[in-house]
Design a protein around this motif. Structure first.
Motif, PDB file in Angstrom:
ATOM      1  N   ILE A 152       0.852  -1.205   0.000  1.00 20.63           N
ATOM      2  CA  ILE A 152       0.000   0.000   0.000  1.00 20.63           C
ATOM      3  C   ILE A 152       0.878   1.242   0.000  1.00 20.63           C
ATOM      4  N   THR A 153       1.856   1.269   0.898  1.00 20.65           N
ATOM      5  CA  THR A 153       2.757   2.423   0.988  1.00 20.65           C
ATOM      6  C   THR A 153       3.551   2.600  -0.300  1.00 20.65           C
ATOM      7  N   SER A 154       4.051   1.510  -0.852  1.00 20.39           N
ATOM      8  CA  SER A 154       4.889   1.587  -2.046  1.00 20.39           C
ATOM      9  C   SER A 154       4.103   2.094  -3.256  1.00 20.39           C
ATOM     10  N   VAL A 155       2.887   1.580  -3.441  1.00 20.38           N
ATOM     11  CA  VAL A 155       2.075   2.001  -4.589  1.00 20.38           C
ATOM     12  C   VAL A 155       1.703   3.476  -4.479  1.00 20.38           C
ATOM     13  N   ILE A 156       1.302   3.910  -3.303  1.00 16.94           N
ATOM     14  CA  ILE A 156       0.932   5.323  -3.129  1.00 16.94           C
ATOM     15  C   ILE A 156       2.149   6.222  -3.320  1.00 16.94           C
ATOM     16  N   ASN A 157       3.276   5.844  -2.741  1.00 13.50           N
ATOM     17  CA  ASN A 157       4.493   6.645  -2.901  1.00 13.50           C
ATOM     18  C   ASN A 157       4.902   6.757  -4.366  1.00 13.50           C
ATOM     19  N   CYS A 158       4.904   5.631  -5.077  1.00 10.02           N
ATOM     20  CA  CYS A 158       5.415   5.602  -6.442  1.00 10.02           C
ATOM     21  C   CYS A 158       4.421   6.179  -7.444  1.00 10.02           C
ATOM     22  N   ASN A 159       3.171   5.730  -7.382  1.00 10.08           N
ATOM     23  CA  ASN A 159       2.196   6.076  -8.411  1.00 10.08           C
ATOM     24  C   ASN A 159       1.496   7.403  -8.177  1.00 10.08           C
ATOM     25  N   VAL A 160       1.423   7.826  -6.922  1.00 14.13           N
ATOM     26  CA  VAL A 160       0.683   9.042  -6.583  1.00 14.13           C
ATOM     27  C   VAL A 160       1.623  10.157  -6.113  1.00 14.13           C
ATOM     28  N   LYS A 161       2.360   9.887  -5.061  1.00 13.10           N
ATOM     29  CA  LYS A 161       3.221  10.924  -4.486  1.00 13.10           C
ATOM     30  C   LYS A 161       4.341  11.312  -5.437  1.00 13.10           C
ATOM     31  N   LEU A 163       4.589  11.370  -8.750  1.00 19.82           N
ATOM     32  CA  LEU A 163       4.127  12.264  -9.808  1.00 19.82           C
ATOM     33  C   LEU A 163       3.844  13.666  -9.269  1.00 19.82           C
ATOM     34  N   THR A 164       3.171  13.739  -8.133  1.00 15.60           N
ATOM     35  CA  THR A 164       2.814  15.036  -7.555  1.00 15.60           C
ATOM     36  C   THR A 164       4.060  15.826  -7.170  1.00 15.60           C
ATOM     37  N   LYS A 165       5.026  15.170  -6.555  1.00 11.93           N
ATOM     38  CA  LYS A 165       6.250  15.846  -6.136  1.00 11.93           C
ATOM     39  C   LYS A 165       7.090  16.285  -7.326  1.00 11.93           C
ATOM     40  N   MET A 166       7.141  15.481  -8.384  1.00 13.63           N
ATOM     41  CA  MET A 166       7.902  15.867  -9.569  1.00 13.63           C
ATOM     42  C   MET A 166       7.285  17.096 -10.233  1.00 13.63           C
ATOM     43  N   CYS A 167       5.968  17.161 -10.264  1.00 14.28           N
ATOM     44  CA  CYS A 167       5.312  18.363 -10.792  1.00 14.28           C
ATOM     45  C   CYS A 167       5.648  19.573  -9.919  1.00 14.28           C
TER      46      CYS A 167
END
Length: 308
Positions: A152-161, A163-167
């Protein structure tokens, strides 16, 4: 003409206009080069550098190659240094462009200061947020996923967080210059609630909604932000399924998807995937959510993963 006739004529006209608009949208999606031609110098005019997350293999590597061919220097980010260095050498030798690597594991939290330091002062014209992971190597229900709490943590960090942080890192300079392109990789399984892809599909739906809302916020600043929504692409994530009319190679998909960058805030990136998207939307949700469909889907995907 009495009031009833006026109403019916007006209703008929509104229906015709609606259908005409839908038909126009269909032709624009099927023939982007005709409706929204992308100038040869478009990508290089946005800036000197393109940043691609998950850029050492698959779709990310293909974007890196193609954007280098369009005249940009490349920065690829991934967690495997050996794969990064191999990809960087191949891209540089093939295209003659400068290629840099940044080692970062997007399932972790402590990577962004390092990334930001490496991008400081660079004129980044294109960002491709491609990195993403599945919660499980096999298709299964949520509670059957191994090490579920960690996944759960890995998917949210990689797929959600990620992208948001890179933007957050790249957008300010793009806003200052009044130009830039951000491509955020979603997935066709986000088109409808998709059992067995529950966590992955939800994370990719976030990508689409985030991208389209962000485009509304920054379109007036001269920045293009687009959700790219592929279906089958032959990569490690899809167990290198044999390419065909529906499953494209990464190189094929990337070449066609770049033809769609001026079409709007979302695209399936190819004609075949666009048609698949329409078909998926037309299937009754009761069929997609049936136990029989879930069993057949799991059987098909897991056989592909296991090579049987």
């Amino acid at each position: 003409m009495d009031l009833g006739e006026v109403f019916l004529v007006s209703l008929g006209g509104a229906v015709l206009l609606f259908c005409a608009r839908k038909l126009l949208g269909v032709t624009q999606q099927l023939f982007p080069k005709t409706w929204y031609p992308v100038p040869k110098s478009f990508f290089s005019s946005l800036g000197e550098w393109a940043v691609i997350t998950g850029g050492s293999e698959g779709i990310g590597r293909a974007y890196a190659f193609e954007l280098a061919r369009h005249g940009l220097n490349i920065i690829i980010i991934s967690r495997n240094l050996a794969k990064l260095e191999t990809a960087a050498k191949e891209i540089g030798e093939t295209t003659g462009k400068e290629v840099r690597v940044i080692v970062a594991d997007f399932t972790k939290d402590d990577i962004y200061e390092h990334i930001e330091e490496n991008l400081a002062g660079l004129n980044v014209g294109v960002l491709v947020n491609n990195v993403g992971i599945l919660p499980s190597h096999t298709l299964c229900k949520l509670l059957d996923i191994e090490d579920l709490e960690q996944r759960i943590t890995s998917v949210i960090n990689c797929n959600v967080k990620g992208l948001t942080k890179m933007c957050r890192i790249v957008l300010p300079r793009m806003e200052e210059r009044g130009k830039g392109l951000i491509l955020n990789m979603s997935s066709g399984v986000a088109g409808v609630p998709c059992p067995l892809y529950t966590m992955y599909g939800a994370s990719k739906l976030f990508v689409e909604r985030f991208s389209r809302s962000l485009q509304a916020e920054y379109k007036s600043k001269g920045i293009i932000i687009q959700a790219v929504i592929p279906f089958g692409v032959s990569t490690a994530m899809t167990s290198f399924q044999k390419p065909d009319m529906v499953t494209l190679t990464p190189e094929e998909f990337v070449r066609t998807s770049l033809d769609y960058v001026l079409v709007g805030d979302r695209t399936h990136g190819s004609i075949s995937h666009q048609i698949l998207g329409w078909i998926l939307q037309a299937i009754p949700i009761q069929i997609l959510h049936s136990e029989v469909m879930q069993e057949k889907l799991a059987e098909f995907v897991n056989k592909s993963v296991n090579g049987n």
